[in-house]
Structures are given as structure tokens and as C-alpha cells.
Design a protein around this motif. Structure first.
Motif, short mmCIF file in Angstrom:
data_model
loop_
_atom_site.label_atom_id
_atom_site.label_comp_id
_atom_site.label_asym_id
_atom_site.label_seq_id
_atom_site.Cartn_x
_atom_site.Cartn_y
_atom_site.Cartn_z
N LYS A 132 0.85 -1.19 0.00
CA LYS A 132 0.00 0.00 0.00
C LYS A 132 0.88 1.24 0.00
CE LYS A 132 -3.52 2.47 2.69
NZ LYS A 132 -4.31 2.49 3.95
N VAL A 133 0.67 2.12 -0.98
CA VAL A 133 1.45 3.35 -1.07
C VAL A 133 0.89 4.40 -0.13
CG1 VAL A 133 2.03 5.30 -2.57
CG2 VAL A 133 2.27 2.96 -3.41
N ILE A 134 1.78 5.00 0.66
CA ILE A 134 1.43 6.11 1.54
C ILE A 134 2.14 7.35 0.99
CG2 ILE A 134 1.44 7.00 3.90
CD1 ILE A 134 -0.16 4.41 3.58
N PRO A 135 1.42 8.23 0.28
CA PRO A 135 2.09 9.38 -0.33
C PRO A 135 2.27 10.53 0.65
CG PRO A 135 -0.22 9.35 -0.97
CD PRO A 135 0.00 8.14 -0.10
N ILE A 136 3.38 11.21 0.53
CA ILE A 136 3.63 12.47 1.25
C ILE A 136 3.98 13.51 0.19
CG2 ILE A 136 5.15 13.70 2.85
CD1 ILE A 136 5.52 11.13 4.39
N GLN A 137 3.22 14.57 0.14
CA GLN A 137 3.49 15.60 -0.87
C GLN A 137 4.60 16.53 -0.41
OE1 GLN A 137 0.16 17.71 -2.53
NE2 GLN A 137 -0.93 15.84 -3.10
N GLN A 152 4.78 11.17 11.34
CA GLN A 152 3.39 10.79 11.59
C GLN A 152 2.93 9.66 10.68
OE1 GLN A 152 1.16 14.41 11.17
NE2 GLN A 152 2.30 15.46 12.81
N LYS A 153 3.46 9.62 9.46
CA LYS A 153 3.01 8.62 8.48
C LYS A 153 3.68 7.25 8.69
CE LYS A 153 0.15 11.06 5.92
NZ LYS A 153 0.48 11.57 4.58
N ILE A 154 4.80 7.22 9.39
CA ILE A 154 5.47 5.94 9.63
C ILE A 154 4.73 5.16 10.71
CG2 ILE A 154 7.58 4.83 10.47
CD1 ILE A 154 9.17 7.13 9.28
N THR A 155 4.42 3.90 10.39
CA THR A 155 3.75 3.02 11.35
C THR A 155 4.53 1.71 11.45
OG1 THR A 155 2.37 1.83 9.74
CG2 THR A 155 1.56 3.98 10.50
N ASP A 156 4.01 0.78 12.24
CA ASP A 156 4.68 -0.52 12.33
C ASP A 156 4.51 -1.34 11.06
OD1 ASP A 156 2.01 -1.06 12.60
OD2 ASP A 156 2.18 -2.12 14.51
N LYS A 157 3.66 -0.84 10.13
CA LYS A 157 3.49 -1.51 8.84
C LYS A 157 4.41 -0.93 7.76
CE LYS A 157 -1.38 -2.87 9.38
NZ LYS A 157 -2.74 -2.75 8.76
N THR A 158 5.12 0.14 8.08
CA THR A 158 5.98 0.78 7.08
C THR A 158 7.19 -0.10 6.79
OG1 THR A 158 5.33 2.98 7.88
CG2 THR A 158 7.29 2.84 6.47
N LYS A 159 7.24 -0.64 5.59
CA LYS A 159 8.35 -1.51 5.20
C LYS A 159 9.45 -0.74 4.48
CE LYS A 159 8.85 -5.36 5.48
NZ LYS A 159 8.48 -6.49 4.63
N LEU A 160 9.05 0.26 3.68
CA LEU A 160 10.01 0.91 2.79
C LEU A 160 9.67 2.37 2.61
CD1 LEU A 160 12.38 0.53 0.70
CD2 LEU A 160 10.62 -0.04 -0.99
N ILE A 161 10.71 3.19 2.50
CA ILE A 161 10.57 4.61 2.16
C ILE A 161 11.40 4.84 0.90
CG2 ILE A 161 10.96 6.99 2.89
CD1 ILE A 161 10.72 5.96 5.80
N ILE A 162 10.75 5.35 -0.15
CA ILE A 162 11.45 5.58 -1.42
C ILE A 162 11.73 7.08 -1.56
CG2 ILE A 162 11.35 5.33 -3.92
CD1 ILE A 162 9.38 3.05 -3.56
N ILE A 163 13.00 7.39 -1.79
CA ILE A 163 13.43 8.79 -1.90
C ILE A 163 14.20 8.96 -3.20
CG2 ILE A 163 14.75 10.64 -0.80
CD1 ILE A 163 14.56 8.47 1.70
#
Length: 379
Positions: A132-137, A152-163
Motif C-alpha cells: 500500500k502506497v502512503i504518499p507524502i506531498q 506521523q506517516k510511519i507506522t509498524d506496517k511501514t516496510k520501505l521509504i522511497i526517496i
């Protein structure tokens, strides 16, 4: 009828605008590829290896000389140690590397944070693997990161952050302080980082690229992707690379071997020879800064509001003084009526956010840019 795994995905905006440019005989400043020749020295090396029977499968990891040179490059530029045997892999383009990182990490219902405007490969690939994509503008118009929102957007389900740094399409680059913020935030989570750094050697005005390779404390959580296509004006060769800590790379290679397995052999040998002279990439920023400045100077006499361009070979501009059309309609009108093709920024947002901004690619011959500017000044 086949059930689509990507029911909301259609032809990419890059293909749409390039086809529209071709149909209307417009100057294509939409798709991100150079229209000038590759260095003849590199072509000669490719010809040499092609005729000397370097035409069979390369090692899955990539040609050894090329991996050694990459290891040395990251050591010299970023004081980062990546073992050429276990922590560097050549890939069939940066896109393949990105796809394989996501396939390695993402399970159904995992969350993946991306920063928008974002390269259009990220979201559908995450969705292919059930994520599931969690977008941050990024904050318009400076396209800065709100690190409080990231926390705030990071949860225990956050697997990856793409930069993506430097960022396509905004042209924004991360600062040293930005990297420190990432290091502090990520160290308190279990998330991994995919650093898409394909434009690392295209930064302007003396600003230095801040690679995630510098974050030694996070090495076991970071994948770094690069592109020889962007580096040496050979996007059609589709040669990229990835760096990661050995345990991460071990898992990456499990997916890689069943995808492309290996990458075009004579190209790797040719690039390795060419990379022996670091000037071939260390002065790339000067080359593209001249083109950026030429384009900025040309747009200065128009009604476009130019947004800051710190890196990449893309420049963005707000057109609200020219038209009230949506960015998608404006980009199409610009192509059909005024013969200059661009990319609307809404294509880089999940919810099609429209700030009336379009993206120009200035990786073109000077005469191409001048012809486009002549048309744009008539708006």
C-alpha cells in the motif's frame, strides 16, 4: 477476460506526450532522454568489445572491473565502503533495480512511503506485490520535505521509504541537514530506504549531492540505485547498478537472478573502460548547468514562472499567468498548437494534484532548446 493486477494503470504520460509530439511534429521536451550524441570514445569501446566476442552472458553480479570502479567511486566521493563482490550489482537499467528492491522487500499489506511528485514506476510496482502506497506531498512551491509529516506517516506496517534525490520532476536536492533528519527518523523504525540517486552527478550552483551512502549507521537498511544511462547519455543501453549491505544484496540477488539474471555484456566492459577517467562523470554538472542556464535565460522573457532547479536535467515552471487550463490540457495544447511537448506535474501525483506546473527536459542540443524557446516566447 484476464483480471488486471493494475486496473488503474494505463499508458504512461511519457509515452502519451512523446506520441503526441511525434504526431504533431513538436519539439519533444517531455521524455527525459538526450538528443545529442554519446561520446565517440564510449561508442568505440562498445564496438571493440562487440567485435572481440564479449557477447555471451555476463556474470550475474556484473562485470568485475565495473563493480570495482564503482566501489572506488563511492569510497572517494562519499567515504563509503561497498565490497565489489558482495555489495554491488549491475542491473538492466535503474528501473529494473528499483523493481527488484520492491519485489525483495514488499509483502501484501506492507506500507511504502513515497514523496510526491514521484517517478511513476514506484506506485504500480508496490501495488503489484500487494503493498500500500502512503504518499507524502513535497511542499509546493519549494518542494521541501515536511519531516513532521513523515514521522506521523510511519507506522509498524511501514516496510520501505522511497526517496528520489535529486528529485525528478521537481529538480530539488536534499541538503546535509535533510540527510541527518532521515537518519534520526529511520533509526527509530524498522523501515528500509530505497534511494533512487540516478541524477547524482547533475547538481548545480556548486551544491553537492548528498548520497544516502554517507549514512553509515543505516547501511544495513539502505538500497542505493544509480544509472549509467543518465551518467553517460546512453539511456537506450539500459544499464544501471545497485549498492546494498551484503545481507540485503543476498536477498536482492535471489530476485534479480530470476528476472534479468545478467545485463548486456559489451556495454559493461565499455562503460568500465570509460569510467577509468573520473572526469567523464565529475564534470557532468557543468555540462548540464550550461544548458539549464540557457533555458532559464530564454524563459525569462516569457510569462512562465520558473521554479528552482538544483539538479537533474528537468526544469519546472508555473503557467498560471498564461492559461487557466488544467496542466494536462495545457500540456496537450502546448504540444498541438505551439509545437513544444512537456509533462504535466499532475501525472506525478496519486490524486492528480494540479498546481499548474509543467516539466521541461533540457537534456537537448542547444539548437533544440533555442528552437523550443523561440516558440515558447510567443505564448
Amino acid at each position: 477476460m484476464i483480471k488486471s493486477k493494475l486496473p488503474h494503470v494505463s499508458t504512461t504520460i511519457f509515452s502519451v506526450m512523446s506520441q503526441l509530439a511525434q504526431k504533431n511534429n513538436a519539439i519533444n521536451l517531455a521524455q527525459g532522454f538526450p538528443d545529442f550524441n554519446t561520446d565517440s570514445e564510449l561508442i568505440n569501446r562498445l564496438n571493440y568489445y562487440s567485435t572481440q566476442n564479449y557477447n555471451q552472458y555476463a556474470p550475474m553480479f556484473g562485470v568485475e572491473k565495473l563493480r570495482i570502479l564503482l566501489s572506488e567511486k563511492y569510497s572517494k566521493l562519499y567515504d563509503s565502503d561497498y565490497d565489489f563482490q558482495n555489495e554491488i550489482n549491475i542491473t538492466s537499467g535503474a528501473s529494473q533495480a528499483i523493481f527488484n528492491v520492491i519485489s525483495t522487500l514488499v509483502y501484501p499489506n506492507d506500507e511504502v512511503i513515497i514523496f510526491e511528485p514521484a517517478y511513476d514506476l514506484y506506485q504500480p510496482t508496490v501495488e503489484l506485490f500487494g503493498g500500500k502506497v502512503i504518499p507524502i506531498q513535497l511542499k509546493y512551491p519549494e518542494y521541501s520535505i515536511d519531516f513532521e509529516e513523515l514521522k506521523q506517516k510511519i507506522t509498524d506496517k511501514t516496510k520501505l521509504i522511497i526517496i528520489n534525490n535529486p528529485n525528478n520532476p521537481s529538480g530539488r536536492i536534499l541538503s546535509e541537514e535533510d540527510l541527518k533528519q532521515f537518519e534520526k527518523i529511520i533509526s527509530e523504525t524498522n523501515a528500509y530506504i530505497l534511494a533512487d540517486e540516478v541524477y547524482e552527478h547533475i547538481t548545480f550552483d556548486g551544491k553537492q549531492h548528498q548520497s544516502f551512502a554517507k549514512l553509515k549507521t543505516l547501511k544495513d537498511r539502505v538500497f542505493i540505485v544509480g544509472s549509467f544511462g543518465k551518467l553517460f547519455h546512453i539511456t537506450g543501453w539500459k544499464i544501471g547498478y545497485i549498492l546494498a549491505e551484503k545481507e540485503l544484496m543476498k536477498e536482492f540477488r535471489k530476485c534479480h537472478q530470476f528476472n534479468t539474471f545478467s545485463t548486456h555484456t559489451p556495454s559493461q566492459y565499455a562503460i568500465a573502460d570509460y569510467m577509468e577517467n573520473p572526469d567523464h562523470y565529475l564534470y557532468l554538472n557543468d555540462f548540464f548547468q550550461e544548458k539549464r542556464n540557457l533555458f532559464i535565460d530564454g524563459l525569462a522573457s516569457t510569462y512562465f514562472d520558473i521554479l528552482p532547479c538544483e539538479g537533474t536535467y528537468f526544469m519546472s515552471a508555473n503557467y498560471s499567468k498564461i492559461s487557466n487550463l488544467s496542466d494536462d490540457e495545457f500540456a496537450k495544447e502546448l504540444t498541438i498548437k505551439h509545437k513544444v511537448a512537456t509533462i504535466p506535474f499532475s501525472a506525478f501525483y496519486q490524486d492528480k494534484t494540479d498546481h499548474k506546473v509543467i516539466r521541461f527536459c533540457f537534456a537537448k542540443k542547444d539548437e533544440t532548446l533555442e528552437q523550443a524557446l523561440e516558440k515558447l516566447t510567443k505564448l
